[in-house]
Write a protein that holds these residues in place. Structure first.
Motif, PDB file in Angstrom:
ATOM      1  N   ALA A   1       1.050  -0.545  -0.226  1.00  0.00           N
ATOM      2  CA  ALA A   1       0.277   0.337   0.426  1.00  0.00           C
ATOM      3  C   ALA A   1       0.822   1.148   0.467  1.00  0.00           C
ATOM      4  O   ALA A   1       2.066   0.853   1.071  1.00  0.00           O
ATOM      5  N   ILE A   2       0.104   2.104  -0.404  1.00  0.00           N
ATOM      6  CA  ILE A   2       1.233   4.013  -0.685  1.00  0.00           C
ATOM      7  C   ILE A   2       0.345   5.049   0.383  1.00  0.00           C
ATOM      8  O   ILE A   2      -0.504   4.661   0.065  1.00  0.00           O
ATOM      9  N   ALA A   3       0.996   5.370   1.098  1.00  0.00           N
ATOM     10  CA  ALA A   3       0.653   6.597   2.208  1.00  0.00           C
ATOM     11  C   ALA A   3       2.027   7.567   1.340  1.00  0.00           C
ATOM     12  O   ALA A   3       3.086   7.504   2.047  1.00  0.00           O
ATOM     13  N   SER A   4       1.052   8.738   0.958  1.00  0.00           N
ATOM     14  CA  SER A   4       1.752  10.356   0.495  1.00  0.00           C
ATOM     15  C   SER A   4       1.645  11.462   1.309  1.00  0.00           C
ATOM     16  O   SER A   4       0.380  11.339   1.635  1.00  0.00           O
ATOM     17  N   TYR A   5       2.264  12.116   1.729  1.00  0.00           N
ATOM     18  CA  TYR A   5       2.566  13.212   2.131  1.00  0.00           C
ATOM     19  C   TYR A   5       3.117  14.089   1.298  1.00  0.00           C
ATOM     20  O   TYR A   5       4.020  14.111   0.180  1.00  0.00           O
ATOM     21  N   SER A   6       2.555  15.785   2.212  1.00  0.00           N
ATOM     22  CA  SER A   6       3.703  16.842   1.154  1.00  0.00           C
ATOM     23  C   SER A   6       3.143  18.035   2.271  1.00  0.00           C
ATOM     24  O   SER A   6       2.515  18.564   2.935  1.00  0.00           O
ATOM     25  N   ALA A   7       4.119  19.234   2.105  1.00  0.00           N
ATOM     26  CA  ALA A   7       4.195  20.041   3.418  1.00  0.00           C
ATOM     27  C   ALA A   7       2.876  20.986   2.455  1.00  0.00           C
ATOM     28  O   ALA A   7       2.662  21.816   3.197  1.00  0.00           O
ATOM     29  N   GLY A   8       2.715  20.803   1.200  1.00  0.00           N
ATOM     30  CA  GLY A   8       1.381  21.790   0.290  1.00  0.00           C
ATOM     31  C   GLY A   8       0.493  20.490   0.710  1.00  0.00           C
ATOM     32  O   GLY A   8       0.384  19.699   0.651  1.00  0.00           O
TER      33      GLY A   8
ATOM     34  N   GLY B   1      -1.445  16.194   3.415  1.00  0.00           N
ATOM     35  CA  GLY B   1      -1.295  17.581   2.679  1.00  0.00           C
ATOM     36  C   GLY B   1      -1.584  18.663   3.354  1.00  0.00           C
ATOM     37  O   GLY B   1      -3.086  18.273   3.501  1.00  0.00           O
ATOM     38  N   PRO B   2      -1.373  19.425   3.977  1.00  0.00           N
ATOM     39  CA  PRO B   2       0.473  19.561   4.722  1.00  0.00           C
ATOM     40  C   PRO B   2      -0.038  19.397   5.716  1.00  0.00           C
ATOM     41  O   PRO B   2      -0.541  18.760   6.870  1.00  0.00           O
ATOM     42  N   ILE B   3       1.321  18.314   5.551  1.00  0.00           N
ATOM     43  CA  ILE B   3       1.687  17.295   6.520  1.00  0.00           C
ATOM     44  C   ILE B   3       1.955  18.006   8.143  1.00  0.00           C
ATOM     45  O   ILE B   3       0.810  17.274   9.478  1.00  0.00           O
ATOM     46  N   SER B   4       2.160  19.185   8.307  1.00  0.00           N
ATOM     47  CA  SER B   4       2.453  20.153   9.379  1.00  0.00           C
ATOM     48  C   SER B   4       0.713  20.418   9.764  1.00  0.00           C
ATOM     49  O   SER B   4       0.703  20.821  11.305  1.00  0.00           O
ATOM     50  N   ALA B   5       0.117  20.981   9.094  1.00  0.00           N
ATOM     51  CA  ALA B   5      -1.684  20.516   9.723  1.00  0.00           C
ATOM     52  C   ALA B   5      -2.151  20.121  10.131  1.00  0.00           C
ATOM     53  O   ALA B   5      -3.157  19.671  10.370  1.00  0.00           O
TER      54      ALA B   5
END
Length: 195
Positions: free
Chosen positions: A109-116, A146-150
């Protein structure tokens, strides 16, 4: 008990994606899955020169041999990927490319993230055919953050609307991966893989 490897590949000093990897390990463990984080930076394999299979057993670097054994023993894989310039992270790709037959006949499986706001989906799209070519069955469910920090705080706890959406989507994602892991394990027990 199912054995799940959660593979993460950022080498950045202020990496945020580790929050998602830690969250996923914790959530799968809460479901009774033996989930283990495989952090490419911590393992520290060299840039690909020779694949694991190209070494004699005594020659292979010890970290590579240990990881090969974990991959062979796993029932499923979860790739946690950030997006670098519309593509995959080099650290995770390098770690993955050291092995081939070790990945065969198990789901991923794939879990993706970004800052945006695009949540790393272009990296997830790039990983799908790569993992399939490497002998894994890629499940249809994905998580994109995304955004991961939020979405996740430094302790990998969900926050805000993004965290609520992650929590809401996790169970279906986990159900899909664990269902395929069970199905593949049962089939391997009945019929040996064809190669």
């Amino acid at each position: 008990m199912q054995k799940l490897l959660v593979l993460y590949g950022s080498y950045r000093s202020d990496r945020m994606g580790i929050r998602l990897a830690d969250y996923l390990v914790r959530r799968f463990q809460a479901r009774g899955v033996d989930a283990e984080l495989i952090d490419a930076k911590a393992i520290g394999l060299p840039m690909l020169d020779r694949m694991y299979k190209e070494y004699t057993p005594a020659e292979a670097p010890s970290a590579m041999a240990a990881l090969a054994a974990k991959i062979r023993e796993a029932d499923a894989f979860l790739f946690v990927t950030g997006e670098y310039n519309w593509g995959v992270q080099p650290g995770l790709k390098n770690l993955t490319d050291h092995f081939l037959e070790e990945w065969f006949w198990r789901p991923a499986a794939i879990a993706s993230y970004s800052a945006g706001r695009l949540s790393g989906v272009r990296a997830a799209q790039a990983w799908h055919p790569t993992l399939a070519e490497m002998g894994m069955v890629v499940v249809s469910s994905t998580l994109s953050i995304g955004p991961i920090s939020a979405t996740l705080d430094p302790a990998a706890q969900p926050i805000g609307g993004g965290g609520a959406a992650l929590e809401a989507g996790f169970d279906r994602f986990a159900d899909d991966l664990t269902w395929w892991a069970d199905a593949a394990a049962r089939q391997r027990a009945v019929v040996a893989p064809p190669y």
